[in-house]
Design a protein around this motif. Structure first.
Motif, PDB file in Angstrom:
ATOM      1  N   ARG A  58       0.762  -1.175  -0.008  1.00  0.00           N
ATOM      2  CA  ARG A  58      -0.334   0.168   0.104  1.00  0.00           C
ATOM      3  C   ARG A  58       0.989   1.097  -0.228  1.00  0.00           C
ATOM      4  NH1 ARG A  58      -2.222  -3.461  -1.505  1.00  0.00           N
ATOM      5  NH2 ARG A  58      -4.868  -4.223  -0.727  1.00  0.00           N
ATOM      6  N   ILE A  59       0.780   2.423  -0.698  1.00  0.00           N
ATOM      7  CA  ILE A  59       2.286   3.379  -1.106  1.00  0.00           C
ATOM      8  C   ILE A  59       0.944   4.685  -1.114  1.00  0.00           C
ATOM      9  CG2 ILE A  59       3.477   4.185  -2.894  1.00  0.00           C
ATOM     10  CD1 ILE A  59       2.960   1.727  -3.862  1.00  0.00           C
ATOM     11  N   SER A  60       1.518   4.908   0.564  1.00  0.00           N
ATOM     12  CA  SER A  60       0.366   6.495  -0.061  1.00  0.00           C
ATOM     13  C   SER A  60       1.815   7.429   0.643  1.00  0.00           C
ATOM     14  CB  SER A  60       0.523   6.785   1.546  1.00  0.00           C
ATOM     15  OG  SER A  60      -0.460   7.957   1.817  1.00  0.00           O
ATOM     16  N   ASN A  61       1.189   8.340  -0.604  1.00  0.00           N
ATOM     17  CA  ASN A  61       1.802   9.592  -1.117  1.00  0.00           C
ATOM     18  C   ASN A  61       1.144  10.973  -0.750  1.00  0.00           C
ATOM     19  OD1 ASN A  61       4.557  11.009  -1.999  1.00  0.00           O
ATOM     20  ND2 ASN A  61       3.562  11.385  -3.601  1.00  0.00           N
ATOM     21  N   ARG A  62       1.838  12.113  -0.176  1.00  0.00           N
ATOM     22  CA  ARG A  62       1.089  13.345   0.040  1.00  0.00           C
ATOM     23  C   ARG A  62       0.743  14.089  -1.641  1.00  0.00           C
ATOM     24  NH1 ARG A  62       4.678  18.264   1.411  1.00  0.00           N
ATOM     25  NH2 ARG A  62       5.516  17.650  -0.711  1.00  0.00           N
ATOM     26  N   SER A  63       1.113  13.909  -2.762  1.00  0.00           N
ATOM     27  CA  SER A  63       1.017  13.878  -4.123  1.00  0.00           C
ATOM     28  C   SER A  63       0.441  12.626  -4.626  1.00  0.00           C
ATOM     29  CB  SER A  63       1.273  13.865  -5.012  1.00  0.00           C
ATOM     30  OG  SER A  63       2.581  15.291  -4.383  1.00  0.00           O
ATOM     31  N   ALA A  64      -0.918  12.197  -4.518  1.00  0.00           N
ATOM     32  CA  ALA A  64      -1.629  11.331  -4.299  1.00  0.00           C
ATOM     33  C   ALA A  64      -1.664  10.379  -6.252  1.00  0.00           C
ATOM     34  CB  ALA A  64      -3.598  11.747  -4.525  1.00  0.00           C
ATOM     35  N   GLY A  65      -1.527  11.919  -7.560  1.00  0.00           N
ATOM     36  CA  GLY A  65      -1.136  10.908  -8.261  1.00  0.00           C
ATOM     37  C   GLY A  65       0.159   9.907  -8.574  1.00  0.00           C
ATOM     38  N   LYS A  66       0.969  10.336  -8.029  1.00  0.00           N
ATOM     39  CA  LYS A  66       2.751   9.540  -7.545  1.00  0.00           C
ATOM     40  C   LYS A  66       2.452   8.382  -6.971  1.00  0.00           C
ATOM     41  CE  LYS A  66       6.451  12.517  -6.786  1.00  0.00           C
ATOM     42  NZ  LYS A  66       6.911  13.222  -6.354  1.00  0.00           N
ATOM     43  N   ASP A 106      -0.236  -7.168  -5.376  1.00  0.00           N
ATOM     44  CA  ASP A 106      -1.374  -6.678  -5.149  1.00  0.00           C
ATOM     45  C   ASP A 106      -0.727  -5.341  -4.388  1.00  0.00           C
ATOM     46  OD1 ASP A 106      -4.197  -5.884  -4.926  1.00  0.00           O
ATOM     47  OD2 ASP A 106      -3.509  -6.441  -2.584  1.00  0.00           O
ATOM     48  N   ALA A 107      -1.085  -4.669  -5.233  1.00  0.00           N
ATOM     49  CA  ALA A 107      -0.025  -2.918  -5.268  1.00  0.00           C
ATOM     50  C   ALA A 107      -0.850  -1.766  -5.504  1.00  0.00           C
ATOM     51  CB  ALA A 107       1.607  -2.266  -6.162  1.00  0.00           C
ATOM     52  N   LYS A 108      -1.625  -1.517  -4.628  1.00  0.00           N
ATOM     53  CA  LYS A 108      -2.727  -0.020  -4.257  1.00  0.00           C
ATOM     54  C   LYS A 108      -2.038   0.926  -3.406  1.00  0.00           C
ATOM     55  CE  LYS A 108      -6.212  -2.549  -4.983  1.00  0.00           C
ATOM     56  NZ  LYS A 108      -6.380  -4.746  -3.577  1.00  0.00           N
ATOM     57  N   ALA A 109      -2.457   2.366  -4.819  1.00  0.00           N
ATOM     58  CA  ALA A 109      -2.850   3.509  -3.716  1.00  0.00           C
ATOM     59  C   ALA A 109      -3.316   3.935  -2.279  1.00  0.00           C
ATOM     60  CB  ALA A 109      -2.076   4.745  -5.122  1.00  0.00           C
ATOM     61  N   LEU A 110      -3.073   4.671  -1.207  1.00  0.00           N
ATOM     62  CA  LEU A 110      -3.629   4.545  -0.276  1.00  0.00           C
ATOM     63  C   LEU A 110      -3.882   6.859  -0.361  1.00  0.00           C
ATOM     64  CD1 LEU A 110      -4.791   2.514   1.987  1.00  0.00           C
ATOM     65  CD2 LEU A 110      -2.336   3.247   2.808  1.00  0.00           C
ATOM     66  N   ASP A 111      -4.777   6.952   0.160  1.00  0.00           N
ATOM     67  CA  ASP A 111      -4.964   7.915   0.625  1.00  0.00           C
ATOM     68  C   ASP A 111      -3.654   8.346   1.875  1.00  0.00           C
ATOM     69  OD1 ASP A 111      -6.984   8.601  -1.364  1.00  0.00           O
ATOM     70  OD2 ASP A 111      -8.629   8.743  -0.077  1.00  0.00           O
ATOM     71  N   TRP A 112      -3.279   9.892   1.694  1.00  0.00           N
ATOM     72  CA  TRP A 112      -2.722  10.295   2.743  1.00  0.00           C
ATOM     73  C   TRP A 112      -3.497  11.110   3.704  1.00  0.00           C
ATOM     74  CZ3 TRP A 112       2.455   9.933   2.986  1.00  0.00           C
ATOM     75  CH2 TRP A 112       3.401  11.245   4.184  1.00  0.00           C
ATOM     76  N   ASN A 113      -3.508  10.676   4.718  1.00  0.00           N
ATOM     77  CA  ASN A 113      -4.732  10.617   5.573  1.00  0.00           C
ATOM     78  C   ASN A 113      -4.372   9.757   6.766  1.00  0.00           C
ATOM     79  OD1 ASN A 113      -7.030   8.733   6.135  1.00  0.00           O
ATOM     80  ND2 ASN A 113      -7.091  10.153   3.848  1.00  0.00           N
ATOM     81  N   PRO A 114      -4.672  10.329   8.399  1.00  0.00           N
ATOM     82  CA  PRO A 114      -4.570   9.612   9.622  1.00  0.00           C
ATOM     83  C   PRO A 114      -5.241   7.958   9.313  1.00  0.00           C
ATOM     84  CG  PRO A 114      -4.435  11.715  10.019  1.00  0.00           C
ATOM     85  CD  PRO A 114      -4.869  11.802   9.090  1.00  0.00           C
TER      86      PRO A 114
END
Ligand code: NAP
Length: 292
Positions: free
Chosen positions: A158-166, A182-190
């Motif tokens: 799970r990849i979380s980044n301040r700039s979500a698009g990256k 299984d790679a997915k992006a995650l929102d940058w929030n607590p």
């Protein structure tokens, strides 16, 4: 640490690092100690190179018969079109940190991911292929770490980044190159971070948060337990606020010094064709004070 300067003569083979800035790079100490230990007439030199001078600098290094060079910020992507060939891992990562010049051909590699993986498996005994990983950040170093973890069999990221698009783009790249992961992006929030902490066994901070005096932790560490391994790619300071908090919660932790060491050892082997004297290089790094 042996601080004797290398003896430069007509037969010295030169390698180095290009970047801006390179004044605080620890690679010269590490590599020059390794050359001395193996009795090699080689020297490693830092070359500050501005972006506008990159093409001329690379052509100049080739013309001067340099054996190879490391590449650091801000040239890791920009150097790629200047090379004759690029390793599959560096293509997947989209960045080059090591160039070998062989018979006038410039070949790009990326040893950052391998360096991270070696440092992680050297420091902690665990089953990578059973470990789900939360990755904070989606910059150049994250791309190398995610590729290495997926290559090593980590089942889910799970990849979380301040700039979500990256984070979205990096997760898609990992899925394309490593269909088993299984790679997915995650929102940058607590809230999302908290859920991912409960889900993951391995947490890696690849952001630069923690690098500067006054920085806090990029992650709210609620939920971190002794079952977690928490790695931070930052090595200066050696204990970032994230690592301090996680160590206090009795998680197993790791800073970025081992990654620096092992990416250098892999570059050393590519240039010289010899196994790097890792313990010598480690001692050369350990002896370095924190730059002011
Ligand atoms: P980079 O490409 O510039 O990426 C920086 C990352 O940090 C991006 O994900 C960025 O998010 C994030 N970030 C920066 N400020 C932030 C903030 N205030 N809040 C949240 N996220 C923030 O740099 P890099 O080359 O990947 O390097 C990243 C870190 O790894 C650095 O600390 C570097 O020293 C370390 N590193 C260590 C080694 C080693 O050998 N140990 C090797 C390479 C790098 P955005 O995309 O939103 O800007």
């Amino acid at each position: 640490m042996d601080s004797t300067p290398p003896v430069i003569d007509g037969a010295t083979t030169l390698v180095g690092i290009i970047g801006q800035p390179v004044v605080h790079s620890r690679s010269p100490q590490m590599h020059n100690a390794a050359f001395r230990a193996l009795g090699l007439n080689w020297a490693y030199v830092p070359f500050p190179v501005e972006p506008a001078e990159l093409g001329d600098a690379v052509a100049g290094l080739k013309a001067l018969g340099v054996r190879g060079f490391n590449v650091t910020i801000p040239h890791k992507q920009a150097v790629m079109p200047l090379l004759d060939d690029i390793s599959p891992a560096a293509v997947a990562i989209g960045a080059v940190n090591t160039v070998v010049i062989d018979g006038g051909r410039l070949v790009g590699h990326n040893t950052d991911g391998e360096g991270f993986l070696r440092s992680l498996t050297e420091a902690h005994r665990f089953r990578l292929e059973r470990s789900r990983a939360l990755i904070l950040g989606a910059g150049g170093a994250s791309r190398a770490v995610c590729d290495a973890l997926a290559r090593a069999g980590v089942p889910a990221l799970r990849i979380s980044n301040r700039s979500a698009g990256k984070a979205e783009e990096l997760a898609a790249t990992i899925r394309a190159h490593h269909p088993g992961c299984d790679a997915k992006a995650l929102d940058w929030n607590p809230l999302d971070h908290r859920a991912a902490i409960n889900w993951a066994e391995l947490i890696v901070n690849t952001t630069s948060v923690g690098l500067h005096v006054g920085d806090g932790s990029p992650l709210d560490t609620n939920g971190i337990s002794p079952g977690h391994i928490v790695a931070d790619l930052i090595y200066n300071p050696p204990q970032t606020p994230l690592l301090q908090k996680c160590a206090a919660l009795r998680a197993r932790t790791l800073n970025g010094l081992g990654m620096l060491l092992h990416q250098g050892a892999a570059a050393f082997a590519l240039w010289t064709g010899k196994d790097a004297p890792v313990d010598v290089m480690r001692r050369a790094l350990d002896g370095e004070p924190r730059p002011s």
